[in-house]
Scaffold this motif. Structure first.
Motif, PDB file in Angstrom:
ATOM      1  N   HIS A 134      71.728 -29.723  34.776  1.00  0.00           N
ATOM      2  CA  HIS A 134      70.517 -30.494  34.519  1.00  0.00           C
ATOM      3  C   HIS A 134      70.745 -31.384  33.308  1.00  0.00           C
ATOM      4  O   HIS A 134      71.354 -30.946  32.331  1.00  0.00           O
ATOM      5  CB  HIS A 134      69.334 -29.571  34.214  1.00  0.00           C
ATOM      6  CG  HIS A 134      69.074 -28.588  35.298  1.00  0.00           C
ATOM      7  ND1 HIS A 134      69.707 -27.371  35.362  1.00  0.00           N
ATOM      8  CD2 HIS A 134      68.279 -28.665  36.383  1.00  0.00           C
ATOM      9  CE1 HIS A 134      69.290 -26.728  36.442  1.00  0.00           C
ATOM     10  NE2 HIS A 134      68.428 -27.490  37.079  1.00  0.00           N
ATOM     11  N   VAL A 135      70.214 -32.591  33.380  1.00  0.00           N
ATOM     12  CA  VAL A 135      70.291 -33.501  32.247  1.00  0.00           C
ATOM     13  C   VAL A 135      68.867 -33.963  31.919  1.00  0.00           C
ATOM     14  O   VAL A 135      68.223 -34.621  32.744  1.00  0.00           O
ATOM     15  CB  VAL A 135      71.196 -34.718  32.555  1.00  0.00           C
ATOM     16  CG1 VAL A 135      71.192 -35.706  31.404  1.00  0.00           C
ATOM     17  CG2 VAL A 135      72.622 -34.259  32.868  1.00  0.00           C
ATOM     18  N   PRO A 136      68.383 -33.612  30.722  1.00  0.00           N
ATOM     19  CA  PRO A 136      67.059 -34.094  30.319  1.00  0.00           C
ATOM     20  C   PRO A 136      67.082 -35.611  30.129  1.00  0.00           C
ATOM     21  O   PRO A 136      68.070 -36.180  29.664  1.00  0.00           O
ATOM     22  CB  PRO A 136      66.805 -33.380  28.990  1.00  0.00           C
ATOM     23  CG  PRO A 136      67.739 -32.213  28.990  1.00  0.00           C
ATOM     24  CD  PRO A 136      68.944 -32.665  29.764  1.00  0.00           C
ATOM     25  N   VAL A 137      65.971 -36.244  30.479  1.00  0.00           N
ATOM     26  CA  VAL A 137      65.822 -37.694  30.319  1.00  0.00           C
ATOM     27  C   VAL A 137      64.838 -37.894  29.170  1.00  0.00           C
ATOM     28  O   VAL A 137      63.709 -37.390  29.219  1.00  0.00           O
ATOM     29  CB  VAL A 137      65.293 -38.347  31.613  1.00  0.00           C
ATOM     30  CG1 VAL A 137      65.207 -39.855  31.449  1.00  0.00           C
ATOM     31  CG2 VAL A 137      66.182 -37.972  32.809  1.00  0.00           C
ATOM     32  N   THR A 138      65.281 -38.612  28.137  1.00  0.00           N
ATOM     33  CA  THR A 138      64.450 -38.828  26.961  1.00  0.00           C
ATOM     34  C   THR A 138      64.257 -40.322  26.705  1.00  0.00           C
ATOM     35  O   THR A 138      65.015 -41.146  27.197  1.00  0.00           O
ATOM     36  CB  THR A 138      65.079 -38.186  25.706  1.00  0.00           C
ATOM     37  OG1 THR A 138      66.390 -38.725  25.504  1.00  0.00           O
ATOM     38  CG2 THR A 138      65.164 -36.674  25.840  1.00  0.00           C
ATOM     39  N   ASP A 139      63.230 -40.625  25.911  1.00  0.00           N
ATOM     40  CA  ASP A 139      63.035 -42.010  25.484  1.00  0.00           C
ATOM     41  C   ASP A 139      63.733 -42.197  24.130  1.00  0.00           C
ATOM     42  O   ASP A 139      64.390 -41.272  23.626  1.00  0.00           O
ATOM     43  CB  ASP A 139      61.550 -42.387  25.458  1.00  0.00           C
ATOM     44  CG  ASP A 139      60.731 -41.623  24.422  1.00  0.00           C
ATOM     45  OD1 ASP A 139      61.317 -40.959  23.524  1.00  0.00           O
ATOM     46  OD2 ASP A 139      59.499 -41.695  24.507  1.00  0.00           O
ATOM     47  N   ALA A 140      63.574 -43.360  23.530  1.00  0.00           N
ATOM     48  CA  ALA A 140      64.249 -43.673  22.271  1.00  0.00           C
ATOM     49  C   ALA A 140      63.790 -42.769  21.126  1.00  0.00           C
ATOM     50  O   ALA A 140      64.502 -42.613  20.138  1.00  0.00           O
ATOM     51  CB  ALA A 140      64.020 -45.137  21.908  1.00  0.00           C
ATOM     52  N   SER A 141      62.628 -42.152  21.256  1.00  0.00           N
ATOM     53  CA  SER A 141      62.100 -41.255  20.223  1.00  0.00           C
ATOM     54  C   SER A 141      62.410 -39.787  20.505  1.00  0.00           C
ATOM     55  O   SER A 141      61.811 -38.901  19.896  1.00  0.00           O
ATOM     56  CB  SER A 141      60.582 -41.426  20.108  1.00  0.00           C
ATOM     57  OG  SER A 141      60.263 -42.731  19.741  1.00  0.00           O
ATOM     58  N   ASN A 142      63.298 -39.522  21.447  1.00  0.00           N
ATOM     59  CA  ASN A 142      63.677 -38.166  21.847  1.00  0.00           C
ATOM     60  C   ASN A 142      62.537 -37.397  22.503  1.00  0.00           C
ATOM     61  O   ASN A 142      62.501 -36.181  22.485  1.00  0.00           O
ATOM     62  CB  ASN A 142      64.245 -37.371  20.658  1.00  0.00           C
ATOM     63  CG  ASN A 142      64.869 -36.058  21.100  1.00  0.00           C
ATOM     64  OD1 ASN A 142      65.554 -35.999  22.123  1.00  0.00           O
ATOM     65  ND2 ASN A 142      64.622 -35.012  20.366  1.00  0.00           N
ATOM     66  N   ARG A 143      61.567 -38.109  23.085  1.00  0.00           N
ATOM     67  CA  ARG A 143      60.508 -37.445  23.840  1.00  0.00           C
ATOM     68  C   ARG A 143      60.982 -37.288  25.283  1.00  0.00           C
ATOM     69  O   ARG A 143      61.536 -38.210  25.879  1.00  0.00           O
ATOM     70  CB  ARG A 143      59.207 -38.245  23.790  1.00  0.00           C
ATOM     71  CG  ARG A 143      58.417 -37.986  22.533  1.00  0.00           C
ATOM     72  CD  ARG A 143      57.018 -38.559  22.611  1.00  0.00           C
ATOM     73  NE  ARG A 143      57.011 -39.990  22.799  1.00  0.00           N
ATOM     74  CZ  ARG A 143      57.037 -40.881  21.813  1.00  0.00           C
ATOM     75  NH1 ARG A 143      57.071 -40.475  20.573  1.00  0.00           N
ATOM     76  NH2 ARG A 143      57.029 -42.155  22.076  1.00  0.00           N
ATOM     77  N   LEU A 144      60.737 -36.124  25.842  1.00  0.00           N
ATOM     78  CA  LEU A 144      61.126 -35.821  27.209  1.00  0.00           C
ATOM     79  C   LEU A 144      60.281 -36.627  28.188  1.00  0.00           C
ATOM     80  O   LEU A 144      59.054 -36.602  28.121  1.00  0.00           O
ATOM     81  CB  LEU A 144      60.951 -34.329  27.477  1.00  0.00           C
ATOM     82  CG  LEU A 144      61.418 -33.837  28.834  1.00  0.00           C
ATOM     83  CD1 LEU A 144      62.941 -33.864  28.919  1.00  0.00           C
ATOM     84  CD2 LEU A 144      60.911 -32.430  29.076  1.00  0.00           C
ATOM     85  N   VAL A 145      60.929 -37.360  29.092  1.00  0.00           N
ATOM     86  CA  VAL A 145      60.205 -38.131  30.105  1.00  0.00           C
ATOM     87  C   VAL A 145      60.542 -37.683  31.524  1.00  0.00           C
ATOM     88  O   VAL A 145      59.862 -38.054  32.472  1.00  0.00           O
ATOM     89  CB  VAL A 145      60.442 -39.659  29.957  1.00  0.00           C
ATOM     90  CG1 VAL A 145      59.905 -40.150  28.627  1.00  0.00           C
ATOM     91  CG2 VAL A 145      61.914 -40.020  30.127  1.00  0.00           C
TER      92      VAL A 145
END
Length: 142
Positions: A36-47
């Motif tokens: 599994h690979v978490p998808v984050t935004d530029a602020s390290n928030r999980l999306v």
């Protein structure tokens, strides 16, 4: 025992961004032990999150009918946000292993991203982490 004690911490995870190509995940799933690979935004928030199953499910229609160059072009043109799962079921680092196990079973999933109250990614806990903790607890109790 809390999730914080058994999770894989953020600094040991491989993450991706929603606009990354699927090709960027090829080596991760081919060479790493990650499923599994978490998808984050530029602020390290999980999306979102993308699994090896999501990746290959996306590729399966073209793998049977296409040549290698066509597959390569396809995965370079497809983006992570087109295959990622969102919203993501998460736990906090203060959750118990029992709570995490119940969520895994209830939703028939194999991992849970660990986030803070602002959805910043802190780590990931998988069913293997929970099984390992249970086994270690059982052996220590014997």
């Amino acid at each position: 025992m809390s999730i914080a004690q058994i999770m894989t911490h953020r600094n040991r995870l491989i993450t991706t961004m929603a606009d990354a190509s699927l090709a960027s995940l090829r080596d991760v799933f081919a060479k790493a032990r990650f499923q599994h690979v978490p998808v984050t935004d530029a602020s390290n928030r999980l999306v979102g999150i993308v699994s090896v199953k999501d990746y290959f499910r996306e590729l399966s229609p073209v793998m049977d009918a296409a040549s290698d160059p066509a597959i390569s072009l396809f995965i370079r043109s497809r983006k992570v946000h087109q295959v990622m799962i969102t919203p993501v079921i998460t736990v906090s680092e203060h959750s118990t292993i029992k709570q995490a196990a119940a969520l895994l079973l209830k939703h028939n999933i194999s991992c849970l991203p660990v986030t803070d109250e602002h959805k910043h990614l802190l780590g990931l806990v998988s069913w293997k982490d929970i099984m390992r903790a249970a086994l270690n607890h059982t052996v220590a109790s014997s």
